[in-house]
Design a protein around this motif. Sequence first.
Motif, short mmCIF file in Angstrom:
data_model
loop_
_atom_site.label_atom_id
_atom_site.label_comp_id
_atom_site.label_asym_id
_atom_site.label_seq_id
_atom_site.Cartn_x
_atom_site.Cartn_y
_atom_site.Cartn_z
N ALA A 136 0.85 -1.11 0.13
CA ALA A 136 0.22 0.05 0.08
C ALA A 136 1.08 1.18 -0.02
O ALA A 136 0.50 2.50 -0.46
N HIS A 137 2.00 1.12 0.65
CA HIS A 137 2.96 2.52 0.62
C HIS A 137 4.00 2.66 -0.39
O HIS A 137 4.33 1.62 -1.07
N PRO A 138 3.86 3.72 -0.86
CA PRO A 138 4.67 4.02 -2.02
C PRO A 138 6.37 3.73 -2.13
O PRO A 138 6.80 3.65 -3.19
N PHE A 139 6.78 3.66 -0.88
CA PHE A 139 8.12 3.63 -0.75
C PHE A 139 8.91 2.03 -1.57
O PHE A 139 8.06 1.05 -1.12
N GLY A 140 9.79 2.32 -2.18
CA GLY A 140 10.39 1.18 -2.70
C GLY A 140 9.92 0.34 -3.91
O GLY A 140 8.62 0.52 -4.44
N THR A 141 10.63 -0.83 -4.44
CA THR A 141 10.26 -1.78 -5.38
C THR A 141 10.01 -3.00 -4.55
O THR A 141 10.68 -3.77 -4.08
N PRO A 142 8.76 -3.53 -4.28
CA PRO A 142 8.29 -4.55 -3.32
C PRO A 142 8.41 -5.67 -4.22
O PRO A 142 8.07 -5.88 -5.24
N ARG A 143 9.07 -6.89 -3.28
CA ARG A 143 8.96 -8.11 -3.98
C ARG A 143 8.22 -8.81 -2.70
O ARG A 143 8.44 -9.03 -1.47
N VAL A 144 7.44 -9.98 -3.38
CA VAL A 144 6.55 -10.80 -2.48
C VAL A 144 7.18 -12.23 -2.59
O VAL A 144 7.88 -12.55 -3.57
N MET A 145 7.51 -12.59 -1.43
CA MET A 145 8.12 -13.90 -1.37
C MET A 145 7.11 -14.98 -1.50
O MET A 145 5.89 -14.93 -1.16
N SER A 146 7.35 -16.16 -2.39
CA SER A 146 6.62 -17.19 -2.68
C SER A 146 7.32 -18.51 -2.29
O SER A 146 8.15 -18.97 -2.87
N SER A 147 6.81 -19.14 -1.08
CA SER A 147 7.62 -20.00 -0.38
C SER A 147 7.23 -21.49 -0.92
O SER A 147 6.07 -21.88 -1.24
N PHE A 148 8.05 -22.58 -0.40
CA PHE A 148 7.48 -23.72 -0.35
C PHE A 148 7.54 -24.04 1.42
O PHE A 148 8.31 -23.49 1.93
#
Length: 476
Positions: A318-330
């Motif tokens: 939601a926040h504009p800061f940075g380039t977000p990366r979502v982790m997708s785990s096993f």
Amino acid sequence: QFATNYASGRNGMVHLFEWKWDDIAAECENFLGPYGYAGVQVSPVNENAVIGARPWWERYQPISYKLTTRSGNEAQFASMVSRCNAVGVRIYVDVVFNHMSADGNSYGTGGSTADPSSKSFPGVPFSSLDFNPTCAITNYNDPTNVRNCELVGLRDLNQGNSWVQDKIVDFLNHLTNLGVAGFRVDAAKHMWPGDLAVIYGRLNNLNTAHGFSSGAKPYIFQEVIDLGGESISKSEYTGMGAVTEFRHSDSIGKVFRGKDQLRYLTNWGTAWGFAASDRSLIFVDNHDNQRGHGAGGADVLTYKVAKQYKMASAFMLAHPFGTPRVMSSFAFDDTDQGPPTTDGHNIASPVFNSDLSCSGGWVCEHRWRQIYNMVAFRNAVGDDQVSNWWDNGSNQISFSRGSRGFVAFNNDNYDLNSSLQTGLPAGSYCDVISGLKSGSSCTGKTIVVGSDGRANINIASNADDGVVAIHVNAKL
Ligand code: LM2
Ligand code: CA
């Protein structure tokens, strides 16, 4: 080399940790493209050492730059890149070139052999002339020790050597030619910034046949773990590309674990010691710190602490800061455990359930409604900045992104029940955390914004998710 090269209107990348290339190609077409994701970080593509029980970390022990791993071969990789680019999803490769494999790890996933004890890697080829003299990293206050010695016994390449530079540049340019949009540079802290500058300076522009604009450069995000207190600083790297901002992971974990108050998030960004927004690749957790590898693990949130994890992820997106990366785990219990397999060796494909979630040993955080709907939120609000900040002086906060999106959080142990300014046009909106918009109805909470922009916001302290979010594309 800070521009992400995302397709317009898209934002948010996902790390599909240990996924196979064919599965990623299908995921781009079936899910990531339609749900608005902008990119995928893939696990290392080059040949790695085959190690005993097949731990995930065998992929950080290169044997050659041949593109054959447990995720697939070169043809499968190339096909994946093309299929993902065709649906507007960019591919970023985790590139490992600080080192090769450690002693004893001599057989590669592509059939090459090596003799790490004599620093012989004929699959490249590299010989002992291409490596730094053997010594162990023991002192993080000595940059020469950190950069010229071996990290956990991994044979340390000399990136100042012109043959080594040529091989690395050829490897990266080959990937660019296949259509990738950038690189995650593993162990960048363990390489001299001056050597990296030479290598980056020789990288080809992105391949226009894959839809990139002419003159576009690979997006580079460098793994530099800088939590403070060491002699090497991320600022030595931010002139050349972005860095993986581990302080973001540490800080957001502390906040949503209740070790810091949510009201302090009002100045989220460089005031927290983070690199500049366009130099910060941000994440709640990564494949290392979710299992106690790397550094800064203590307060990191993971899928195992689901409510707080979803709240932290929602805030990040939601926040504009940075380039977000979502982790997708096993799913894992043992920190060395590799991905799900069919036979102890071959990686198993994820299984998809009717509610979009995954099974078969895969967690697929990127398919959790609270997360993929916040990627859509981020796309909907675009460049609008934070406005209408509100907090209760403790752990209840809300803010809008201009007049396009609004989000509220409750991390107090009592209910949030207030009339708050949403910044949005009057109307009924679907809360994309608790449900999905379907035509003119919502499967979750409906939030009614009045003509003054205010809405009654209720988040019980024991709610499944301590957050609500609405945006212009979720208007009913
Ligand atoms: C990193 N930073 O620069 C990551 O934070 C770190 O997690 C990576 O190590 C490292 N780069 C190398 O790319 C991972 C993993 C280690 C693993 C190495 C090499 O976290 O546990 O080390 O990959 O596969 C393993 C064993 C270690 C052994 C080493 C060499 O855990 O005990 O050392 O292999 O055989 C003798
Ligand atoms: Ca090194």
